[in-house]
Scaffold this active site. Structure first.
Site, PDB file in Angstrom:
ATOM      1  N   GLU A   1       0.789  -1.032   0.086  1.00  0.00           N
ATOM      2  CA  GLU A   1      -0.062   0.166   0.002  1.00  0.00           C
ATOM      3  C   GLU A   1       0.883   1.309  -0.077  1.00  0.00           C
ATOM      4  O   GLU A   1       1.597   1.558   0.910  1.00  0.00           O
ATOM      5  CB  GLU A   1      -0.683  -0.143   1.315  1.00  0.00           C
ATOM      6  CG  GLU A   1      -2.004   0.675   1.129  1.00  0.00           C
ATOM      7  CD  GLU A   1      -2.269   1.271   2.608  1.00  0.00           C
ATOM      8  OE1 GLU A   1      -2.689   0.526   3.303  1.00  0.00           O
ATOM      9  OE2 GLU A   1      -2.326   2.449   3.034  1.00  0.00           O
TER      10      GLU A   1
ATOM     11  N   CYS B   1      -2.903   7.233   5.492  1.00  0.00           N
ATOM     12  CA  CYS B   1      -2.827   6.984   4.212  1.00  0.00           C
ATOM     13  C   CYS B   1      -4.099   7.361   3.320  1.00  0.00           C
ATOM     14  O   CYS B   1      -4.487   7.541   2.287  1.00  0.00           O
ATOM     15  CB  CYS B   1      -2.635   5.427   3.758  1.00  0.00           C
ATOM     16  SG  CYS B   1      -3.506   4.378   5.192  1.00  0.00           S
TER      17      CYS B   1
END
Ligand code: NAP
Length: 505
Positions: A263, A300
């Protein structure tokens, strides 16, 4: 009592030290000394993980559920000490670390229930058709099996929920996969005390000790040795685009390439449609400022981009965002490097053609203050770099001239973890035209909310097309994340007593 780390690695039940050391760089409190990881330690951990798989990969779901619950209990027993060292190392506030601990133990217990429910096994059976013409059909059964030892890279921005006993580790252990964690050097003491909790659960549950190892970092060759180790079958990673891409490429270059579930980066754009902007622009600006600055913007899912239609409502939104952000002071970032990267990202945005400064502030050392910029749809579309993540509390307002340009901005996006629509009933037509574009860009699309605060549940997708993740068919949050560490196997005419336990009658 305060926890004082001994600085060793945990390799299959043994605490071991190496020849060289590094010092932690806490945001506050004492620095501690930690052994630097080595490829030799990685090899030992991987060999032991493979040995552990021979029993753990065939353990019952009830045994694994008990193990996951025991890890959660052991983490809770050490709760205050974990919070103390976690806060010192990361600079994150106490309430955040306490909340993250709850999320971490919640994930472990969620996976315990999830595997007991057994749906994830996706068991299928095509019964034999011996009289079928022209050929008989054999008896075929299918079930999801664990893939073997996996590597997990602890994330700097979630020292608990995405690190040593975080979501990747919980999902892998639930599946039946031993785990070798490469600790993040931003929080080695937090990693150590959580590893201690996992070790205690291994002992109390009688699990093979090779099921979990923690190798501290300190040098890049630990990570490279881990992803290249022939006994590792998959990698879970959260971090930078550059680091993640380098490790992904190493996985692809192996003699037997393996999946790299990385990620890497997302700007999480929000599209503020005209009626919503007109009627509640001020409210949305305040909400945006809160989401953008939460945790010093080190999420994120931080919503870095707001796309609005040019005009007086866009002016009012910009003013309201400025007013909400202006009084927010400096927050400590996770590491000096992340703070330096934030300022470099700010300089890149500020120096881009057509970018106007709305809020400038001053931050130095390990601190971050919010920044706000604005640009036009035309300038955005001419400069791909404006779509790259700046990790920290920096917002960019993109003023588009009409609905067509808004759709063009949407179509120009790289892969995202999230895209957000702020809309009212009047905006429905534009919203409908954006949906097919956004669906191809993001793992999660949300309306009238903010993307920070990821729900850990059955329906969550925390992933998306590259660079949001390197593997868009998967998620790193929620029960679906177990699929990363499973592989379907068909059993054709295999006698019952040879089948895996989950397929036996
Ligand atoms: P990072 O530099 O990518 O490091 C993550 C992990 O990967 C660390 O364990 C690191 O080891 C290792 N690593 C990185 N590059 C490597 C390489 N070339 N070879 C072997 N190992 C490598 O990420 P970070 O330290 O957490 O933060 C730096 C930046 O990452 C931030 O400024 C931000 O831009 C981004 N970030 C994004 C997210 C997100 O959720 N999108 C989350 C966290 C960070 P070492 O510790 O030894 O360096």
């Amino acid at each position: 009592m305060s926890f004082k780390p001994h600085g060793k690695h945990l390799v299959a039940g043994a605490w071991v030290s190496g020849e060289t050391t590094f010092s932690s760089e806490p945001a506050e409190g004492p620095s501690h000394t930690f052994s630097v990881g080595t490829p030799a330690l990685v090899d030992q951990a991987c060999q032991m993980a493979e040995q552990a798989f021979l029993s753990f990969g065939y353990s019952t779901r009830a045994d694994r559920a008990a193990f996951l619950n025991a890890i959660a209990d052991e983490i809770e027993k050490r709760g205050d000490a974990i919070t103390e060292i976690g806060c010192q190392e990361t600079g994150l506030p106490q309430a955040r670390l306490e909340g993250e601990r709850g999320r971490t133990t919640g994930q472990l217990r969620m996976f315990a229930s999830h595997i007991m429910a057994a749906d994830y096994l996706d068991r299928r059976h095509d019964a034999a058709l011996p009289d079928r013409q022209p050929l008989p059909r054999p008896d075929i059964k299918m079930v999801q099996r664990p893939i073997g030892p996996v590597a997990v890279f602890g994330a700097s921005n979630f020292p608990l929920a995405f690190s040593t006993a975080g979501g990747d580790t919980a999902a892998a252990l639930a599946a039946g996969c031993p785990v070798v964690v490469k600790g993040h050097s931003a929080h080695p003491g937090t990693g150590e005390i959580v590893a201690e909790a996992i070790h205690a659960a291994i002992v109390s549950c009688g699990v093979h000790p090779g099921v979990f190892s923690l190798i501290q970092g300190g040098k890049r060759d630990v990570g490279t040795a881990l992803v290249q180790h022939p006994l590792i079958n998959a990698v879970g990673f959260t971090g930078s685009l550059a680091g993640g891409r380098a490790l992904f490429d190493l996985c692809a270059q192996r003699e037997n390439p393996i999946p790299f579930f990385g990620e890497l980066g997302s700007v999480n754009p929000m599209f503020l449609l005209p009626a919503a902007l007109r009627d509640r622009g001020g409210e949305m600006a305040a909400g945006w400022a809160g989401s953008l600055t939460m945790g010093a913007g080190q999420f994120c899912t931080n919503p870095g981009i707001a796309v609005v239609m040019d005009g007086p409502d866009a002016d009012a939104f910009t003013d309201a965002a400025l007013k909400a952000l202006e009084p927010m002071g400096a927050q400590t970032m996770l590491t000096d490097g992340i703070a330096a990267a934030y300022r470099a990202g700010r300089d890149r945005v500020a120096g881009s053609a057509g970018v106007q400064e709305i809020l400038t502030s001053v931050c130095d050392m390990r601190n971050a203050t919010p920044y706000l910029y604005a640009t036009t749809g035309k300038d955005w579309l001419a400069n791909e770099a404006l779509g790259e993540e700046v990790f920290g509390p920096l917002g960019l307002i993109v003023r588009v001239k009409d609905a067509d340009e808004m759709r063009q901005v949407a179509a120009s996006l790289q892969g995202q973890l999230t895209c957000t629509l702020h809309l009212d009933a009047e905006d429905s037509e534009l919203g409908q035209s954006l949906m097919p574009i956004l669906e191809r860009k993001a793992g999660r699309i949300l309306a009238n909310g903010f993307p920070t605060g990821v729900e850990v549940c059955d329906t969550m997708v925390h992933g998306g097309p590259y660079p949001a993740s390197t593997n868009f068919g998967h998620t790193s949050v929620g029960t679906l994340s177990i699929r990363r560490f499973l592989r379907p196997v068909s059993y054709q005419n295999i006698p019952d007593d040879l089948l895996p336990g989950d397929l036996r009658p």
